[in-house]
Design a protein around this motif. Structure first.
Motif, mmCIF file in Angstrom:
data_model
loop_
_atom_site.group_PDB
_atom_site.id
_atom_site.type_symbol
_atom_site.label_atom_id
_atom_site.label_comp_id
_atom_site.label_asym_id
_atom_site.label_seq_id
_atom_site.Cartn_x
_atom_site.Cartn_y
_atom_site.Cartn_z
ATOM 1 N N ASP A 275 0.779 -1.414 -0.189
ATOM 2 C CA ASP A 275 -0.043 -0.014 0.040
ATOM 3 C C ASP A 275 0.834 1.340 -0.135
ATOM 4 O OD1 ASP A 275 -2.118 -1.597 -0.094
ATOM 5 O OD2 ASP A 275 -2.519 -1.427 2.172
ATOM 6 N N ARG A 276 2.025 1.129 0.340
ATOM 7 C CA ARG A 276 2.892 2.032 0.264
ATOM 8 C C ARG A 276 3.922 2.049 -0.781
ATOM 9 N NH1 ARG A 276 4.757 2.365 6.668
ATOM 10 N NH2 ARG A 276 6.194 3.694 6.012
ATOM 11 N N HIS A 278 6.008 -0.153 -1.680
ATOM 12 C CA HIS A 278 7.053 -1.082 -1.226
ATOM 13 C C HIS A 278 7.133 -2.650 -1.031
ATOM 14 C CE1 HIS A 278 10.959 -0.917 1.085
ATOM 15 N NE2 HIS A 278 10.639 -1.971 1.828
#
Length: 289
Positions: A275-276, A278
């Motif tokens: 979600d980031r 990453h």
């Protein structure tokens, strides 16, 4: 305390409050000398099962690294480790929770505490948590993983200042305790692990618990794989990995197994990292050799 038992009843010679079980590596970490009482689904009989005679924990957290640069100092490793130690004391009640933070966590001190586990007995259990820097060194014969103590180094010619996964494995071999579970919130390769899919019955009955607590096992859960940076900014102000690790421990209704952690935790961490934008994929498995 959270997690009052549904089917497992704790018994002790002392009048301790009711605690949850940390079932390590399919196994149960519990208050010293405690037994569980449950119904065997095959026979229908209520029986007692002695899980461990004693359980011990070593919690290590390092933010400050004198041999590393300013940009390589950490901010949350100690607070993460302290939160895990608090959870061990308040929710699981080990015989002893040993802590090493920052300058306490030198290579010599970490090795000394690991060696002290040689005093354990064959029916004991050991839990080890490390939050700090890790390092992966690529060689022609494969990758080498290290955890970096307070006086360690990321200089390739100073790897002797660190604790390699091979060294960690060798420290665990002579420990008499039948079960050792190591959780590492750091970046390094899990090349010493044999990973496998984890499937665990949601509510093991007495016969199943009796069977899975017999063997001698050393297992490891790491925060990420090779080349992956582990993220901060997770639940409770902890790292993503430790934040979800603590959530699973504290939200367990009666017990939680390392097998369940190895199945559930990587998925939650992976989704949070994705979600980031990453990539972080925790690794769970047996120590090789």
């Amino acid at each position: 305390y959270k997690g009052i038992w549904k089917i497992l009843i704790l018994h002790s010679i002392s009048s301790f409050p009711i605690y949850k079980f940390l079932l390590i590596i399919f196994f149960s970490f519990c208050l010293a000398g405690l037994k569980i009482k449950s119904v065997d689904q095959l026979t229908g009989n209520e029986e007692e099962l002695q899980l461990y005679e004693n359980t011990y924990s070593l919690i290590i957290g390092i933010d400050n690294y004198p041999n590393l640069g300013f940009n390589q100092q950490l901010q949350y490793a100690v607070s993460d480790a302290k939160a895990v130690a608090q959870s061990m004391r308040e929710n699981f009640q080990f015989n002893d929770v040993i802590t090493l933070y920052n300058e306490q966590a030198t290579k010599t001190n970490v090795q000394r505490e690991l060696s002290n586990f040689r005093k354990t007995n064959k029916e004991d259990g050991v839990f080890i948590f490390f939050a700090g820097h890790g390092y992966t060194e690529s060689t022609r014969d494969g990758d080498l993983g290290y955890i970096i103590p307070n006086d360690g180094s990321m200089n390739e010619i100073e790897m002797y200042k660190n604790i390699s996964m091979n060294e960690l494995k060798d420290f665990l071999k002579p420990i008499s305790a039948k079960h050792v579970f190591v959780v590492v919130d750091a970046c390094y390769s899990g090349t010493l692990l044999t990973t496998r899919g984890v499937q665990e019955k949601p509510e093991p009955d007495l016969g199943y618990l009796r069977e899975i607590t017999r063997g001698r096992v050393r297992q490891v859960l790491t925060a990420g794989g090779k080349g992956q940076q582990v993220l901060d900014g997770g639940p409770g102000g902890h790292s993503v990995f430790t934040g979800y690790f603590l959530q699973f421990l504290e939200n367990a209704s009666n017990y939680i197994t390392a097998s369940q952690l190895g199945y559930k935790l990587p998925e939650e961490v992976f989704k949070a990292a994705r979600d980031r934008n990453h990539n972080q994929s925790p690794v769970f498995g047996n120590l090789l050799g």
